[in-house]
Write an enzyme that holds these catalytic residues in place. Structure first.
Site, short mmCIF file in Angstrom:
data_model
loop_
_atom_site.label_atom_id
_atom_site.label_comp_id
_atom_site.label_asym_id
_atom_site.label_seq_id
_atom_site.Cartn_x
_atom_site.Cartn_y
_atom_site.Cartn_z
N PRO A 26 0.83 -1.14 -0.14
CA PRO A 26 0.12 0.18 -0.05
C PRO A 26 0.90 1.31 0.11
O PRO A 26 1.97 1.23 0.67
CB PRO A 26 -0.63 -0.14 1.20
CG PRO A 26 -0.10 -1.08 2.23
CD PRO A 26 0.61 -1.97 1.08
N ASN A 27 0.41 2.35 -0.64
CA ASN A 27 0.89 3.70 -0.83
C ASN A 27 2.11 3.71 -1.54
O ASN A 27 2.67 4.73 -1.93
CB ASN A 27 0.95 4.31 0.61
CG ASN A 27 -0.21 4.30 1.35
OD1 ASN A 27 -1.23 4.91 0.99
ND2 ASN A 27 -0.21 3.52 2.60
N ARG A 34 4.61 11.04 -2.45
CA ARG A 34 4.58 10.73 -0.85
C ARG A 34 6.09 11.28 -0.09
O ARG A 34 7.03 10.48 -0.40
CB ARG A 34 4.28 9.37 -0.87
CG ARG A 34 4.24 8.80 0.64
CD ARG A 34 4.05 7.18 0.46
NE ARG A 34 3.94 6.71 1.63
CZ ARG A 34 4.16 5.26 2.10
NH1 ARG A 34 4.73 4.63 1.06
NH2 ARG A 34 3.99 5.17 3.34
N TYR A 39 11.08 9.29 1.12
CA TYR A 39 10.96 8.27 0.23
C TYR A 39 11.52 8.54 -1.10
O TYR A 39 11.70 7.75 -2.11
CB TYR A 39 9.65 7.63 -0.11
CG TYR A 39 8.91 7.03 1.17
CD1 TYR A 39 9.56 5.89 1.48
CD2 TYR A 39 7.81 7.60 1.80
CE1 TYR A 39 8.85 5.39 2.78
CE2 TYR A 39 7.23 6.99 2.85
CZ TYR A 39 7.96 5.91 3.40
OH TYR A 39 7.34 5.28 4.61
N ASN A 90 8.16 -5.58 -1.05
CA ASN A 90 8.09 -4.14 -0.15
C ASN A 90 6.54 -3.98 0.21
O ASN A 90 6.05 -3.80 -0.26
CB ASN A 90 8.69 -3.09 -0.62
CG ASN A 90 8.40 -1.63 0.08
OD1 ASN A 90 7.76 -1.82 1.21
ND2 ASN A 90 9.14 -0.63 -0.33
N ALA A 93 3.18 -0.64 4.73
CA ALA A 93 2.93 -0.71 6.00
C ALA A 93 2.25 -2.04 6.68
O ALA A 93 2.24 -2.62 7.61
CB ALA A 93 1.64 0.28 6.38
N HIS A 96 4.29 -4.42 9.05
CA HIS A 96 4.36 -4.41 10.54
C HIS A 96 2.87 -5.02 11.10
O HIS A 96 2.77 -5.06 12.16
CB HIS A 96 4.37 -2.78 10.89
CG HIS A 96 5.37 -2.30 10.01
ND1 HIS A 96 6.79 -2.68 10.21
CD2 HIS A 96 5.22 -1.28 9.06
CE1 HIS A 96 7.45 -1.68 9.51
NE2 HIS A 96 6.43 -0.96 8.87
N ASP A 103 1.90 -15.83 6.44
CA ASP A 103 1.67 -17.29 6.40
C ASP A 103 1.64 -17.34 4.65
O ASP A 103 2.11 -18.47 4.56
CB ASP A 103 0.14 -17.43 6.69
CG ASP A 103 -0.05 -17.47 8.28
OD1 ASP A 103 1.03 -17.50 8.73
OD2 ASP A 103 -0.97 -17.38 8.75
N GLU A 114 13.05 -9.20 1.63
CA GLU A 114 12.36 -8.06 2.01
C GLU A 114 13.16 -6.82 1.63
O GLU A 114 14.30 -6.60 1.96
CB GLU A 114 12.04 -8.31 3.38
CG GLU A 114 11.41 -7.16 4.05
CD GLU A 114 11.03 -7.34 5.61
OE1 GLU A 114 11.54 -8.51 6.16
OE2 GLU A 114 10.56 -6.36 6.40
N HIS A 116 12.89 -2.47 1.98
CA HIS A 116 12.23 -1.10 2.26
C HIS A 116 12.91 0.03 1.84
O HIS A 116 14.48 -0.12 1.94
CB HIS A 116 12.00 -0.97 3.75
CG HIS A 116 11.42 -2.19 4.42
ND1 HIS A 116 9.86 -2.17 4.20
CD2 HIS A 116 11.79 -3.22 5.12
CE1 HIS A 116 9.53 -3.14 4.79
NE2 HIS A 116 10.48 -4.02 5.07
N SER A 118 13.09 3.16 2.76
CA SER A 118 13.57 3.99 4.16
C SER A 118 14.27 2.83 4.90
O SER A 118 14.07 1.57 5.04
CB SER A 118 12.52 4.65 4.72
OG SER A 118 11.65 3.84 5.37
N ARG A 123 13.41 5.09 12.37
CA ARG A 123 12.04 5.90 12.22
C ARG A 123 11.38 5.12 13.41
O ARG A 123 11.56 4.65 14.44
CB ARG A 123 11.23 5.22 11.03
CG ARG A 123 12.05 5.72 9.46
CD ARG A 123 11.40 5.53 8.46
NE ARG A 123 10.15 6.28 8.48
CZ ARG A 123 9.06 5.98 7.46
NH1 ARG A 123 9.16 5.06 6.72
NH2 ARG A 123 7.79 6.92 7.47
N ARG A 127 7.69 0.55 13.49
CA ARG A 127 8.18 0.19 12.16
C ARG A 127 9.38 -0.84 12.44
O ARG A 127 9.93 -1.26 11.39
CB ARG A 127 8.56 1.30 11.37
CG ARG A 127 7.39 2.05 10.69
CD ARG A 127 7.93 3.47 10.05
NE ARG A 127 7.10 4.66 10.01
CZ ARG A 127 5.91 4.48 8.90
NH1 ARG A 127 5.63 3.60 8.31
NH2 ARG A 127 5.25 5.53 9.01
C1 DQA Z 1 8.44 1.30 3.70
C2 DQA Z 1 8.38 1.48 5.10
C3 DQA Z 1 7.03 1.15 5.68
O1 DQA Z 1 7.14 1.23 7.10
C4 DQA Z 1 5.96 2.17 5.28
O2 DQA Z 1 4.96 1.96 5.81
C5 DQA Z 1 5.92 2.15 3.66
C6 DQA Z 1 7.05 2.01 3.04
C7 DQA Z 1 9.64 1.64 3.02
O3 DQA Z 1 9.75 1.37 1.96
O4 DQA Z 1 10.44 2.26 3.52
O5 DQA Z 1 4.76 2.09 3.34
O6 DQA Z 1 8.03 -0.12 3.34
#
Ligand code: DQA
Length: 159
Positions: A26-27, A34, A39, A90, A93, A96, A103, A114, A116, A118, A123, A127
């Site tokens: 998401p996002n 954003r 980011y 990635n 959110a 977390h 699963d 995995e 990220h 950031s 942070r 997170r």
């Molecule tokens: C993220 C870090 C997450 O905590 C956050 O909710 C994101 C982006 C990152 O790529 O740094 O949406 O996964």
């Protein structure tokens, strides 16, 4: 004795190349707009371009996707079980919060990296915990879009 290299099954290949699912949660469709101080200014399309270039160099077929919906991400991870040789994720959110994604990743029985953008450990404390990490071979965070390239390089050696 020389170790035999495990070959991906035919369903996990596109043509002659192993398929890697690069899944974004998401996002991440909002990248570039954003919170650019966290980011960066590159968009998700820029990240996809980087992944495709790395895929060509490493001999991997990249299947790049983004969804804001947990269930859709779970469906894609389930699909990866038969269609992909590895997963870069990635989860945004959902990293977390999502036991469902953990699963699914465990059930997929594929190498998972995995990512990220950031450094989640610099942070907020919420997170610092990742459910996804329990299913991941490794975690890369804090290097922006380059982290996806590092993840693909690590997967290419594993697959
Ligand atoms: C993220 C870090 C997450 O905590 C956050 O909710 C994101 C982006 C990152 O790529 O740094 O949406 O996964």
């Amino acid at each position: 004795m020389a170790q035999q290299r495990k070959q991906p099954k035919s369903g996990e290949r596109k043509g002659s190349l192993p398929v890697v699912y690069v899944l974004n949660g998401p996002n991440l469709n909002m990248l570039g707009l954003r919170e650019p101080t966290i980011y960066g200014k590159e968009t998700l399309a820029d990240v996809e371009k980087l992944c495709r270039a790395a895929g060509s160099r490493l001999g991997l077929a990249i299947d790049f996707r983004q969804s804001n919906h947990e269930g859709e991400l779970v469906d894609w991870i389930q699909e990866a079980r038969s269609k992909a040789a590895g997963i870069v994720i990635n989860a945004g959110a959902y990293t977390h919060t999502s036991v469902a994604m953990l699963d699914a990743l465990n059930a997929a029985e594929k190498p998972v990296v995995e990512v990220h953008l950031s450094n989640i450990f610099r942070r907020e404390s919420f997170r610092h915990h990742s459910y996804i990490s329990l299913a991941a071979k490794g975690v890369i965070c804090g290097f922006g879009p380059k982290g996806y390239v590092l993840a693909l390089e690590a997967l290419a050696e594993t697959i």
